[in-house]
Scaffold this motif. Sequence first.
Motif, PDB file in Angstrom:
ATOM      1  N   ILE A 258      -2.451   1.752  46.700  1.00 23.10           N
ATOM      2  CA  ILE A 258      -3.252   1.699  47.910  1.00 23.10           C
ATOM      3  C   ILE A 258      -2.810   2.779  48.900  1.00 23.10           C
ATOM      4  CG2 ILE A 258      -1.767  -0.076  48.926  1.00 23.10           C
ATOM      5  CD1 ILE A 258      -4.285  -1.200  50.306  1.00 23.10           C
ATOM      6  N   ALA A 259      -3.811   3.509  49.435  1.00 16.93           N
ATOM      7  CA  ALA A 259      -3.523   4.600  50.376  1.00 16.93           C
ATOM      8  C   ALA A 259      -4.080   4.317  51.766  1.00 16.93           C
ATOM      9  CB  ALA A 259      -4.095   5.918  49.853  1.00 16.93           C
ATOM     10  N   ARG A 260      -5.265   3.722  51.827  1.00 17.63           N
ATOM     11  CA  ARG A 260      -5.844   3.408  53.130  1.00 17.63           C
ATOM     12  C   ARG A 260      -6.922   2.348  52.962  1.00 17.63           C
ATOM     13  NH1 ARG A 260     -10.735   6.262  54.292  1.00 17.63           N
ATOM     14  NH2 ARG A 260     -11.316   7.698  52.616  1.00 17.63           N
ATOM     15  N   ILE A 261      -7.314   1.741  54.084  1.00 12.53           N
ATOM     16  CA  ILE A 261      -8.389   0.768  54.076  1.00 12.53           C
ATOM     17  C   ILE A 261      -9.344   1.078  55.220  1.00 12.53           C
ATOM     18  CG2 ILE A 261      -6.976  -1.042  53.042  1.00 12.53           C
ATOM     19  CD1 ILE A 261      -6.713  -2.317  55.765  1.00 12.53           C
ATOM     20  N   GLU A 262     -10.580   0.689  55.043  1.00 12.36           N
ATOM     21  CA  GLU A 262     -11.586   0.781  56.092  1.00 12.36           C
ATOM     22  C   GLU A 262     -12.245  -0.587  56.230  1.00 12.36           C
ATOM     23  OE1 GLU A 262     -14.398   3.826  55.212  1.00 12.36           O
ATOM     24  OE2 GLU A 262     -12.963   5.485  55.468  1.00 12.36           O
ATOM     25  N   THR A 263     -12.364  -1.048  57.458  1.00 15.10           N
ATOM     26  CA  THR A 263     -13.005  -2.339  57.690  1.00 15.10           C
ATOM     27  C   THR A 263     -14.209  -2.172  58.599  1.00 15.10           C
ATOM     28  OG1 THR A 263     -11.583  -2.831  59.588  1.00 15.10           O
ATOM     29  CG2 THR A 263     -10.823  -3.579  57.430  1.00 15.10           C
ATOM     30  N   THR A 264     -15.238  -2.965  58.316  1.00 15.29           N
ATOM     31  CA  THR A 264     -16.431  -3.039  59.159  1.00 15.29           C
ATOM     32  C   THR A 264     -16.781  -4.512  59.311  1.00 15.29           C
ATOM     33  OG1 THR A 264     -18.005  -2.985  57.310  1.00 15.29           O
ATOM     34  CG2 THR A 264     -17.249  -0.855  58.177  1.00 15.29           C
ATOM     35  N   THR A 265     -17.791  -4.784  60.070  1.00 18.31           N
ATOM     36  CA  THR A 265     -18.227  -6.174  60.205  1.00 18.31           C
ATOM     37  C   THR A 265     -18.721  -6.723  58.876  1.00 18.31           C
ATOM     38  OG1 THR A 265     -20.419  -5.389  60.881  1.00 18.31           O
ATOM     39  CG2 THR A 265     -18.833  -5.929  62.630  1.00 18.31           C
ATOM     40  N   ALA A 266     -19.125  -5.827  57.974  1.00 20.46           N
ATOM     41  CA  ALA A 266     -19.668  -6.261  56.688  1.00 20.46           C
ATOM     42  C   ALA A 266     -18.588  -6.520  55.645  1.00 20.46           C
ATOM     43  CB  ALA A 266     -20.658  -5.229  56.154  1.00 20.46           C
ATOM     44  N   GLY A 267     -17.385  -5.947  55.804  1.00 23.26           N
ATOM     45  CA  GLY A 267     -16.370  -6.130  54.779  1.00 23.26           C
ATOM     46  C   GLY A 267     -15.253  -5.119  54.889  1.00 23.26           C
ATOM     47  N   VAL A 268     -14.612  -4.860  53.746  1.00 26.86           N
ATOM     48  CA  VAL A 268     -13.460  -3.973  53.700  1.00 26.86           C
ATOM     49  C   VAL A 268     -13.551  -3.103  52.455  1.00 26.86           C
ATOM     50  CG1 VAL A 268     -12.063  -5.720  52.510  1.00 26.86           C
ATOM     51  CG2 VAL A 268     -10.929  -3.880  53.746  1.00 26.86           C
ATOM     52  N   THR A 269     -13.102  -1.856  52.587  1.00 24.35           N
ATOM     53  CA  THR A 269     -13.030  -0.930  51.452  1.00 24.35           C
ATOM     54  C   THR A 269     -11.595  -0.453  51.323  1.00 24.35           C
ATOM     55  OG1 THR A 269     -15.295  -0.185  51.861  1.00 24.35           O
ATOM     56  CG2 THR A 269     -13.931   1.175  50.413  1.00 24.35           C
ATOM     57  N   VAL A 270     -11.079  -0.504  50.093  1.00 24.87           N
ATOM     58  CA  VAL A 270      -9.712  -0.078  49.806  1.00 24.87           C
ATOM     59  C   VAL A 270      -9.772   1.205  48.993  1.00 24.87           C
ATOM     60  CG1 VAL A 270      -7.534  -0.719  48.713  1.00 24.87           C
ATOM     61  CG2 VAL A 270      -8.944  -2.476  49.792  1.00 24.87           C
ATOM     62  N   PHE A 271      -8.967   2.191  49.381  1.00 26.52           N
ATOM     63  CA  PHE A 271      -8.913   3.480  48.677  1.00 26.52           C
ATOM     64  C   PHE A 271      -7.521   3.670  48.082  1.00 26.52           C
ATOM     65  CE2 PHE A 271     -12.040   3.813  52.021  1.00 26.52           C
ATOM     66  CZ  PHE A 271     -13.099   4.497  51.437  1.00 26.52           C
ATOM     67  N   ASP A 272      -7.476   4.231  46.869  1.00 25.61           N
ATOM     68  CA  ASP A 272      -6.175   4.582  46.307  1.00 25.61           C
ATOM     69  C   ASP A 272      -5.852   6.031  46.626  1.00 25.61           C
ATOM     70  OD1 ASP A 272      -7.557   6.204  44.510  1.00 25.61           O
ATOM     71  OD2 ASP A 272      -6.929   5.112  42.724  1.00 25.61           O
ATOM     72  N   ASP A 273      -4.704   6.514  46.160  1.00 22.59           N
ATOM     73  CA  ASP A 273      -4.264   7.858  46.522  1.00 22.59           C
ATOM     74  C   ASP A 273      -5.041   8.947  45.800  1.00 22.59           C
ATOM     75  OD1 ASP A 273      -3.225   7.181  44.073  1.00 22.59           O
ATOM     76  OD2 ASP A 273      -1.157   7.700  44.552  1.00 22.59           O
ATOM     77  N   LEU A 274      -5.939   8.554  44.872  1.00 23.39           N
ATOM     78  CA  LEU A 274      -6.788   9.527  44.183  1.00 23.39           C
ATOM     79  C   LEU A 274      -8.228   9.478  44.693  1.00 23.39           C
ATOM     80  CD1 LEU A 274      -5.498   9.017  40.515  1.00 23.39           C
ATOM     81  CD2 LEU A 274      -4.822  10.783  42.163  1.00 23.39           C
TER      82      LEU A 274
END
Length: 491
Positions: A258-274
């Motif tokens: 896991i490298a970063r996350i983004e959250t909105t009112t609709a949910g969450v997105t997780v990004f890896d280092d690639l």
Amino acid sequence: MNMANDFTNISYFIEKDGIMKTKNYDITIIGSGPGGYRAAVLATLRGKKTAIIENQTWGGTCLNRGCVPKKDWHETAKWIEQSRHFEKRGVVGMALTGDMTQAWQHQHKVVETVRASYVDYLKRLGVHLYNGTGCFLDPRHIQIQSAAGLAEIHTETSVIATGSVPSLPQGITTVPGKALTSDMLYDDGVPSGDRVIMVGGGVIGTEFAYIFTQLGKQVEWLTHAPPLAHTRYSPQAKDTLKAALAALNIHPQAGFRIARIETTTAGVTVFDDLGKSVQGDWLLLATGRHAFTEGLGLENTNVTMDDRGFVRTNTMLETEEPGIYAIGDAVGPIMNANQALSDAQIVIHNLLSAEKQERDPLWVPELVYSAVELARIGMDDDAAEDLGFEPAVGFAAFETSPRALGQDDSVGFVRLLADMDSGELLGGEIVGRDAGELIHLLAGNGNRDEALRKIVETRVNHPSRAEELVNAAETLAARWGLEERIFGATD
């Protein structure tokens, strides 16, 4: 329940003339988790004037945010899973499904019941309870800050039992309702949404991936290394668990850092280092824990920390400051309630007994409660060989156990490890239903040279899963020429 109002004893310090008086104690424990609680009980039962200081919820992580509520959830999950066998057993009706919100309410009631009993017992024993933050002024004086103000106590001996808090990957922060730790999940309740991203392949992640799935969630399980890669469980144990999870369509996605996350009112997105991304309604970060020692005033003592943040102690759990001890997660590196309970027993025994005991983490049971239970104690094969032993293995599978077959739950085995020369028990592993109870048959503190003989001489209930420990020990004796050592001399 307002714990600060109900259990603050700061009024003990205030005399009629308003002058603050210092209370004196034989033993003071900072932290009320399983280790702190056990130390307070044992000390008081042995006649010592004891105080315990807690700055959050009484019972610590295990009771409120860990092993107690999680095992409650695991029991619910197993009921749902076992319902697949109901029809062929003659139990007919609608299929069972999970409701995680209702399951949260159930564990919460269990926790509240246990906590009330826990606090009541401490009070009936005469342990002095302080709801506040304890800080060392010097090795024998502790200042307590609470809603009632500041107070000071004198203590002959102190025990640091402050536990641990969740660790987060670098650059990752929590977001209420979207990106949670397990502490937040138990404190705040279950977020809305059925698509859950689980990050972490340790014990917590491995348990929750199973529990959440059975409770009706769609789980995306992201791990950096394969699940339980950093544990001492055997390849056979890990493979058995992997197969059981796969049978329930639970598959970890290994290699995800896991490298970063983004959250909105609709949910969450997780990004890896690639740059790969996974979307869900909410995220649980099961990425480990680290010792909590902040605000203790350790700089006013000779207590030091190692480079991983654990309190340094000797083998009898005394710190570099004579009279100050540390136990459980604060000491590490094994971080579970079982170790904390064992540590508490060692410290109080050594304080009050002439014959001393030393910490031996290998001989404290380790457990995983997932699609199958995993339990182990003692050395693994590699550790035994490194110490110069010649490991001999005894094995018995539950697949032919009458009890296991009658429960429609025959996955798993018993695996015992002994020294080929002496017959000494080196370690043991139990995989399958009730492993967490059966492991106690291997956890005695007696002479391990005689442990296997005691097992084969055990009078067991039939049919029972415990019989397979006897079978494994007998198989080990016959296979490796240890009959005389294990069965006893023959004519």
